[in-house]
Design a protein around this motif. Sequence first.
Motif, PDB file in Angstrom:
ATOM      1  N   VAL A 111       5.945   3.617   0.362  1.00 42.12           N
ATOM      2  CA  VAL A 111       5.248   2.433  -0.131  1.00 42.12           C
ATOM      3  C   VAL A 111       5.567   1.304   0.844  1.00 42.12           C
ATOM      4  CG1 VAL A 111       4.995   0.776  -2.002  1.00 42.12           C
ATOM      5  CG2 VAL A 111       5.401   3.189  -2.536  1.00 42.12           C
ATOM      6  N   LEU A 112       4.543   0.704   1.411  1.00 42.07           N
ATOM      7  CA  LEU A 112       4.707  -0.309   2.450  1.00 42.07           C
ATOM      8  C   LEU A 112       4.426  -1.697   1.896  1.00 42.07           C
ATOM      9  CD1 LEU A 112       2.653   1.531   5.230  1.00 42.07           C
ATOM     10  CD2 LEU A 112       5.142   1.451   5.081  1.00 42.07           C
ATOM     11  N   PHE A 158      -4.952   2.866   9.988  1.00 46.51           N
ATOM     12  CA  PHE A 158      -4.188   3.491  11.060  1.00 46.51           C
ATOM     13  C   PHE A 158      -2.799   2.875  11.183  1.00 46.51           C
ATOM     14  CE2 PHE A 158      -8.645   4.226  12.310  1.00 46.51           C
ATOM     15  CZ  PHE A 158      -8.613   5.609  12.345  1.00 46.51           C
ATOM     16  N   GLU A 159      -2.698   1.582  10.936  1.00 45.82           N
ATOM     17  CA  GLU A 159      -1.372   0.958  10.942  1.00 45.82           C
ATOM     18  C   GLU A 159      -0.514   1.526   9.818  1.00 45.82           C
ATOM     19  OE1 GLU A 159      -1.825  -3.565  12.494  1.00 45.82           O
ATOM     20  OE2 GLU A 159      -3.025  -3.065  10.723  1.00 45.82           O
ATOM     21  N   ALA A 160      -1.122   1.702   8.638  1.00 46.98           N
ATOM     22  CA  ALA A 160      -0.383   2.259   7.501  1.00 46.98           C
ATOM     23  C   ALA A 160       0.086   3.685   7.802  1.00 46.98           C
ATOM     24  CB  ALA A 160      -1.246   2.228   6.246  1.00 46.98           C
ATOM     25  N   LEU A 161      -0.806   4.494   8.377  1.00 43.57           N
ATOM     26  CA  LEU A 161      -0.430   5.871   8.723  1.00 43.57           C
ATOM     27  C   LEU A 161       0.656   5.884   9.794  1.00 43.57           C
ATOM     28  CD1 LEU A 161      -3.968   7.532   8.791  1.00 43.57           C
ATOM     29  CD2 LEU A 161      -2.158   7.957   7.116  1.00 43.57           C
ATOM     30  N   GLY A 162       0.576   4.955  10.740  1.00 43.45           N
ATOM     31  CA  GLY A 162       1.599   4.875  11.779  1.00 43.45           C
ATOM     32  C   GLY A 162       2.963   4.537  11.198  1.00 43.45           C
ATOM     33  N   VAL A 173       0.862  -1.183   0.000  1.00 53.67           N
ATOM     34  CA  VAL A 173       0.000   0.000   0.000  1.00 53.67           C
ATOM     35  C   VAL A 173       0.898   1.232   0.000  1.00 53.67           C
ATOM     36  CG1 VAL A 173      -1.904  -1.140   1.199  1.00 53.67           C
ATOM     37  CG2 VAL A 173      -0.161   0.057   2.517  1.00 53.67           C
ATOM     38  N   SER A 174       0.400   2.321  -0.570  1.00 51.86           N
ATOM     39  CA  SER A 174       1.153   3.569  -0.635  1.00 51.86           C
ATOM     40  C   SER A 174       0.481   4.609   0.246  1.00 51.86           C
ATOM     41  CB  SER A 174       1.223   4.083  -2.079  1.00 51.86           C
ATOM     42  OG  SER A 174       1.812   3.109  -2.934  1.00 51.86           O
TER      43      SER A 174
END
Length: 274
Positions: free
Chosen positions: A172-173, A183-187, A161-162
């Motif tokens: 980019v994760l 929220f995990e992605a934003l963290g 995910v970006s």
Amino acid sequence: MKKINLIKQLNLTQNYLSALRAIFVIATSMAISSCGNTKGATYFYETPDTQFVTSTEDLEPIIQENDLLSITVSSINPEAAEMFNDSNISQAQTANAVGNVANISGYLVDQDGFIRFPVLGKIKASGKTKKALREEITSILDDRKLLLDPIVDIRYLNYKVSVLGEVKNPTVLTVPSEKISIFEALGLAGDITIYGVKENVVILREEGGVKKLARVDLTTDDIFSSPYYYLKSNDVVYVAANKTRISSSSQANLWVPVILSAISLGIVAIVNFK
């Protein structure tokens, strides 16, 4: 003559002080206007202690062209299963949250939606879930009696995910667990900055060749029941900048000349006064 010069000096000093007062008023107004309300700066504003049920039924993504899959086959006879595990050779690169890049190998779904599997040949993969593809490969191995009690495991190697926009570290994760919440992605991206708009976060998603755009409000508990709470592979999360961020550059460009002019005026007044 001295009286006229004194009047001029007093006028210059008054002009200088007036300019300073104007700058102070403008700066104060800008500071006040830039202060956001608590709701816009806080997650789950005024949300009481409660429980939410989040649906995970539709989390498993559909395999698409250019997906990279890891397919592992095992059975009670490891030697017989070995031939099905030698062809994870399609190469790709992946990057994690800190920017490290690594080469990975797997089965690449071609533009026609097929993978080339050892012994079994071409198998249609696109349009199916991992579960459906796993059951199909297992069934073929059973029907052809190629393995006894085969076990097939399939994982995504390019589940990513970006996260872009007003976050500390746009990135980019890659998601090895194949499950990640917004929220995990934003963290992992360092969280939204104070200039980000939490009430209007954009998520771009492509499903079945259709590109979708959705907006979510991260300050309310509605996000927990949203289909966008959990992100899917290739989702893009974009956090827009607020008005303060957008206008800050233009405001600086506007008022820097005014400030410099006021300073120059003050220097002239001081010099003349002496």
